[in-house]
Write a protein that holds these residues in place. Structure first.
Motif, PDB file in Angstrom:
ATOM      1  N   CYS A 129       0.816  -1.221   0.000  1.00 37.98           N
ATOM      2  CA  CYS A 129       0.000   0.000   0.000  1.00 37.98           C
ATOM      3  C   CYS A 129       0.846   1.265   0.000  1.00 37.98           C
ATOM      4  N   GLY A 130       2.027   1.210   0.603  1.00 34.75           N
ATOM      5  CA  GLY A 130       2.915   2.364   0.638  1.00 34.75           C
ATOM      6  C   GLY A 130       2.632   3.371   1.726  1.00 34.75           C
ATOM      7  N   VAL A 131       1.553   3.195   2.472  1.00 32.09           N
ATOM      8  CA  VAL A 131       1.193   4.211   3.466  1.00 32.09           C
ATOM      9  C   VAL A 131       1.072   3.663   4.891  1.00 32.09           C
ATOM     10  N   CYS A 132       0.981   2.348   5.049  1.00 29.35           N
ATOM     11  CA  CYS A 132       0.869   1.815   6.407  1.00 29.35           C
ATOM     12  C   CYS A 132       2.212   1.961   7.130  1.00 29.35           C
ATOM     13  N   ARG A 133       2.209   1.714   8.419  1.00 27.51           N
ATOM     14  CA  ARG A 133       3.421   1.897   9.229  1.00 27.51           C
ATOM     15  C   ARG A 133       4.570   1.028   8.721  1.00 27.51           C
ATOM     16  N   ASN A 134       4.263  -0.214   8.360  1.00 23.90           N
ATOM     17  CA  ASN A 134       5.329  -1.110   7.918  1.00 23.90           C
ATOM     18  C   ASN A 134       5.902  -0.682   6.569  1.00 23.90           C
ATOM     19  N   CYS A 135       5.050  -0.264   5.665  1.00 23.99           N
ATOM     20  CA  CYS A 135       5.545   0.234   4.374  1.00 23.99           C
ATOM     21  C   CYS A 135       6.426   1.462   4.576  1.00 23.99           C
ATOM     22  N   ARG A 136       5.989   2.363   5.424  1.00 21.64           N
ATOM     23  CA  ARG A 136       6.743   3.613   5.609  1.00 21.64           C
ATOM     24  C   ARG A 136       8.052   3.393   6.354  1.00 21.64           C
ATOM     25  N   SER A 137       8.165   2.256   7.054  1.00 19.48           N
ATOM     26  CA  SER A 137       9.421   1.954   7.750  1.00 19.48           C
ATOM     27  C   SER A 137      10.281   0.977   6.954  1.00 19.48           C
ATOM     28  N   ALA A 138      10.048   0.909   5.630  1.00 19.87           N
ATOM     29  CA  ALA A 138      10.859   0.119   4.691  1.00 19.87           C
ATOM     30  C   ALA A 138      10.703  -1.383   4.884  1.00 19.87           C
ATOM     31  N   HIS A 139       9.495  -1.805   5.282  1.00 19.12           N
ATOM     32  CA  HIS A 139       9.186  -3.232   5.366  1.00 19.12           C
ATOM     33  C   HIS A 139       7.916  -3.528   4.561  1.00 19.12           C
ATOM     34  N   PRO A 140       7.938  -3.269   3.250  1.00 23.07           N
ATOM     35  CA  PRO A 140       6.712  -3.432   2.456  1.00 23.07           C
ATOM     36  C   PRO A 140       6.206  -4.869   2.390  1.00 23.07           C
ATOM     37  N   ALA A 141       7.078  -5.870   2.612  1.00 24.92           N
ATOM     38  CA  ALA A 141       6.625  -7.259   2.604  1.00 24.92           C
ATOM     39  C   ALA A 141       5.680  -7.535   3.763  1.00 24.92           C
ATOM     40  N   TYR A 142       5.674  -6.664   4.762  1.00 23.87           N
ATOM     41  CA  TYR A 142       4.770  -6.813   5.892  1.00 23.87           C
ATOM     42  C   TYR A 142       3.682  -5.743   5.875  1.00 23.87           C
ATOM     43  N   CYS A 143       3.384  -5.256   4.683  1.00 23.16           N
ATOM     44  CA  CYS A 143       2.252  -4.335   4.493  1.00 23.16           C
ATOM     45  C   CYS A 143       1.002  -4.951   5.120  1.00 23.16           C
ATOM     46  N   VAL A 144       0.222  -4.132   5.799  1.00 18.14           N
ATOM     47  CA  VAL A 144      -0.978  -4.653   6.456  1.00 18.14           C
ATOM     48  C   VAL A 144      -2.005  -5.151   5.444  1.00 18.14           C
TER      49      VAL A 144
END
Length: 372
Positions: free
Chosen positions: A92-107
């Motif tokens: 998604c690029g906007v969740c906490r995990n995406c914004r902290s450079a962990h896009p594989a754990y996007c919610v």
């Protein structure tokens, strides 16, 4: 203006792939139209075909695509027509995990990549004879010679590199390599045990050979795969079909256990064995996915000595950084991906899938030259 593509449509569970003409929607502002040169066949694709993964059908699978950009949406800035690209998962690029450079754990990882069969807004990217098809698999559905991909899943690579070699980097290979380099991160003198010498496990072995780990032990049931593991960097191999894996690992480590372990088979029993041989402060990464609802038994007191179990998706990769690094390693000859690959014409996709299921081939890669 829509585009027409040749795609391998899966009509239903346990059905063969059927080549058919499909229609692609125009690129949305954040989408990229890519002409596919090659696509890896991954265990996840076969899991959908076998009914183990609830992706809606009929649909188009494929999620290890590599190709050349044909057109881009109005908001796309990272690539342009003519660029050579690898395709991987989206986020998604906007969740906490995406914004902290962990896009594989996007919610939203599962609905956007694995289970939805459509864009996040519910619209379809594919149709056949005016009827919507399920697609957007890992935001690409690369079992087709032309695909619509999310910009977040597109990575530009050197045009001099053989895309047909690099295609598998998009999922299985980055998963195994990333598990070692991004998650487990073996320190000097580490002992890494890899359970399973399939494509993911062997990618982990190649990555481990680049790490400070001094002992890399691989377990599998097939001697030919264990021989290849040695070629790729394993220091020791164990055929767990005729040897007790836990006992062998304890003997190889002088009774101390392993500092790092990676379970790639999806077997709960193997995962329990891997956990049981961890040294104090040891880390076990779980990659293999058993059936939904599977559980494993753990001795809680055994875990209290600093042992850790970590679930890993896509090697916790940030693809736009990690994939180019893997490409460089392949070009330098330090990540010999070609030793795992068998090439097939796209028209022979069912033969490639059967070979992967039987284990006679490690990593089939489909080529689309005759469809250009």
């Amino acid at each position: 203006m829509t585009s027409t593509a040749t795609a391998a449509v899966l009509r239903g569970t346990n059905q063969p792939f059927e080549l058919a003409q499909v229609t692609l929607d125009d690129p949305r502002p954040d989408e990229v139209l890519v002409r596919v040169v090659a696509s890896g066949v991954c265990g996840t694709d076969l899991g959908v075909q076998a009914g183990h993964i609830p992706f809606p059908l009929p649909g188009v699978l494929g999620h290890e695509g590599a190709g050349v950009v044909e057109a881009v949406g109005s908001a796309v800035t990272s690539v342009q027509p003519g660029d050579h690209v690898l395709l991987t998962f989206t986020s998604c690029g906007v969740c906490r995990n995406c914004r902290s450079a962990h896009p594989a754990y996007c919610v939203e990882f599962l609905p956007r990549n694995l289970l939805g069969g459509e864009r996040a807004d519910g619209s379809s990217t594919l149709s056949e004879n005016g009827t919507d098809l399920h697609g957007h698999f890992f935001a690409q559905s690369s079992f087709a010679n032309l695909v619509l991909a999310d910009e977040r899943g597109v990575t530009k690579v050197d045009p001099a590199v053989d895309l047909s070699l690099l295609a598998p980097l998009g999922c299985g290979i980055q998963t195994g390599a990333g598990a070692v380099l991004n998650v487990l991160k073996p320190e000097p003198g580490s002992v890494l045990a890899v359970f399973g010498a399939g494509p993911v496990g062997l990618a982990a072995v190649m990555a481990a050979a680049l790490s400070p780990a001094t002992c890399i032990i691989v377990m599998d049931l097939v001697d030919s795969r264990l021989e290849l593991a040695r070629e790729l960097g394993a220091t020791d191999v164990v055929n767990s079909g005729n040897t007790d894996a836990a006992q062998a690992l304890m003997e190889l480590t002088g009774g101390q256990g392993v500092t790092h372990a990676l379970e790639t088979t999806g077997s709960v029993r193997v995962a329990e064995t891997a956990a049981s041989v961890l040294a104090p402060l040891g880390k076990l990464g779980l990659i293999g996915a058993p059936a939904a609802g599977s559980t494993m038994s753990l001795d809680v007191n055994f875990m209290l000595n600093g042992r850790q179990i970590l679930g890993i998706t896509e090697g916790d990769s940030n693809p736009q950084l990690f994939l180019p690094a893997l490409v460089d390693l392949v070009q330098q000859g330090r990540f010999p991906l070609e030793k795992m690959i068998t090439r097939y014409s796209f028209r022979d996709i069912n033969e490639a899938a059967a070979a992967a299921k039987s284990g006679s081939v490690l990593k089939p890669v489909l080529h689309f030259e005759d469809l250009v």
